[in-house]
Scaffold this motif. Sequence first.
Motif, short mmCIF file in Angstrom:
data_model
loop_
_atom_site.label_atom_id
_atom_site.label_comp_id
_atom_site.label_asym_id
_atom_site.label_seq_id
_atom_site.Cartn_x
_atom_site.Cartn_y
_atom_site.Cartn_z
N PHE A 115 -25.93 99.54 47.16
CA PHE A 115 -26.87 98.50 46.55
C PHE A 115 -27.77 97.81 47.60
N TYR A 116 -26.98 97.41 48.56
CA TYR A 116 -27.73 96.69 49.63
C TYR A 116 -28.59 97.41 50.31
N TYR A 117 -28.45 98.64 50.55
CA TYR A 117 -29.29 99.72 51.24
C TYR A 117 -30.63 100.09 50.49
N GLN A 118 -30.45 99.87 49.00
CA GLN A 118 -31.34 100.22 48.26
C GLN A 118 -32.42 98.79 48.21
N ARG A 119 -31.86 97.87 48.17
CA ARG A 119 -32.66 96.66 48.28
C ARG A 119 -33.35 96.53 49.56
N SER A 120 -32.67 97.00 50.74
CA SER A 120 -33.39 97.11 51.94
C SER A 120 -34.70 97.83 51.68
N LEU A 121 -34.51 99.33 51.36
CA LEU A 121 -35.75 100.10 50.97
C LEU A 121 -36.87 99.46 50.31
N GLU A 122 -36.33 99.00 49.23
CA GLU A 122 -37.41 98.16 48.54
C GLU A 122 -38.25 97.15 49.21
N LEU A 138 -38.47 96.79 52.33
CA LEU A 138 -39.38 97.65 53.44
C LEU A 138 -40.41 98.10 53.02
N SER A 139 -40.48 98.79 51.93
CA SER A 139 -41.57 99.53 51.00
C SER A 139 -42.57 98.56 50.77
N ALA A 152 -43.12 102.25 57.85
CA ALA A 152 -41.98 102.15 58.65
C ALA A 152 -41.13 103.27 58.46
N LYS A 153 -40.57 103.80 59.87
CA LYS A 153 -39.88 105.05 59.85
C LYS A 153 -38.13 104.57 59.41
N ILE A 154 -37.61 105.24 58.78
CA ILE A 154 -36.22 105.03 58.27
C ILE A 154 -35.02 105.97 58.96
N LYS A 199 -41.38 92.14 57.50
CA LYS A 199 -42.75 92.43 57.83
C LYS A 199 -42.99 92.99 59.35
N ASN A 200 -43.96 93.84 59.21
CA ASN A 200 -44.20 94.37 60.63
C ASN A 200 -43.17 95.32 61.17
N VAL A 201 -42.55 96.03 60.29
CA VAL A 201 -41.46 96.64 60.83
C VAL A 201 -41.90 97.98 61.16
N GLU A 202 -41.54 98.56 62.30
CA GLU A 202 -41.87 100.21 62.82
C GLU A 202 -40.62 100.92 62.44
#
Length: 285
Positions: free
Chosen positions: A99-106, A108-109, A115-117, A78-81
Motif C-alpha cells: 500500500f505504501y509502495y504504491q502510494r509512493s509510485l503515485e 512520484l508519477s 524519475a528512475k525507480i 518534487k525534482n526526484v532523479e
Amino acid sequence: MRKKILLMGKSGSGKTSMRAIIFANYTSKDTRRLGATIEVNQAYFKFLGNLILNLWDCGGQDQFMENYFSSQRDNIFKNVEVLIYVFDVESFEIERDIFYYQRSLESLSSHSPNAKIFVLTFQKRKADILKYSKPLEIRCFQTSIWDETLYRAWSSIVQELVMNSSLLEKSLNEFSNVIEADEILLFEKTTFLIVSQSLRKQHSDLKRFEKISNIIKQFKINCNRFDTTFQSIEIKNDNFTIIIDTFTPNTYIMVIVSDPKITPALTIHNIKYAQKHFEKLESQT
C-alpha cells in the motif's frame, strides 16, 4: 550538478544501514548501533567530481509515511532523479508494505514522472512487486547488508546518475582494446562503487565485480583504522595479472590481463598515460 535521491521504505527495512555502509564507511556490524530515522534525514555526497548526490533518507514509521503523501507531498516527491524503495525482509505486513509502495509510485508519477525507480528486496517478493508496479518500469535487486549484493545494486543506481556514462564506457572499451586487457573496471574512490566497466573476455563468476568492491572497501577501511593509506595492489600468478591503482582524482582503476607477454610495468605505464583523458571525461560528469 545536484541530483535528488529518495530512500524510502518501512522503518527497520535497512535504509539507513545501507546508506552508512556505502557512504560513511560503516561495516555491517557497525550498523547495529544506528537508530531509527526520524522524519527526513538529508545528506550530500560528492561523487565523481561535479556530481552531488542529495540523499533523502525518509523515516518509515506510519505517521511519517502518511505525512509524505499529504502535507509534505510536494516537498518530498518534487525534482526526484531516483527513488530507491526498500522492502523489509522480515515484515509480516505485506499488504501494508505494498500500500505504501504504491502510494509512493503515485506521488512520484505526479511530481517527478521521469524519475528512475529501484526496488531492493528479496527474491520471493520480486514477482509481486513487478505486478504492483505496473505500468511503471522498475529495476528490482535482491540485496543484503551482509554480502556483495548491496554493491551490485548501488553501483547500478549511481551509473544511472552519471551524465556521460556512455562516453565513459566507450573510452574504457577503447582503452581496453589498446592495452589488450581482459577486463577493466572504474571504481568511485570513496564508496568503491563501480561506475563503468569494459569486458573483453567472459568469466564464469558473474558476481566478481561486486565481491571486489566489497573486499577492497573493507581493506581500505582497515587501512584507515591503522593510519595508513591504500594506494595500489598488484597480484600476479601463472594465469593473470591484476592491478588496482589510483586513476583520476575520484576513481580507482582495476585492470586484468591474462597475456603473459604483457608485463605489469607496461600495464602501469599505460594506466598513467591514459589518466589525463579520463580526468577530462570525469570533469564533465
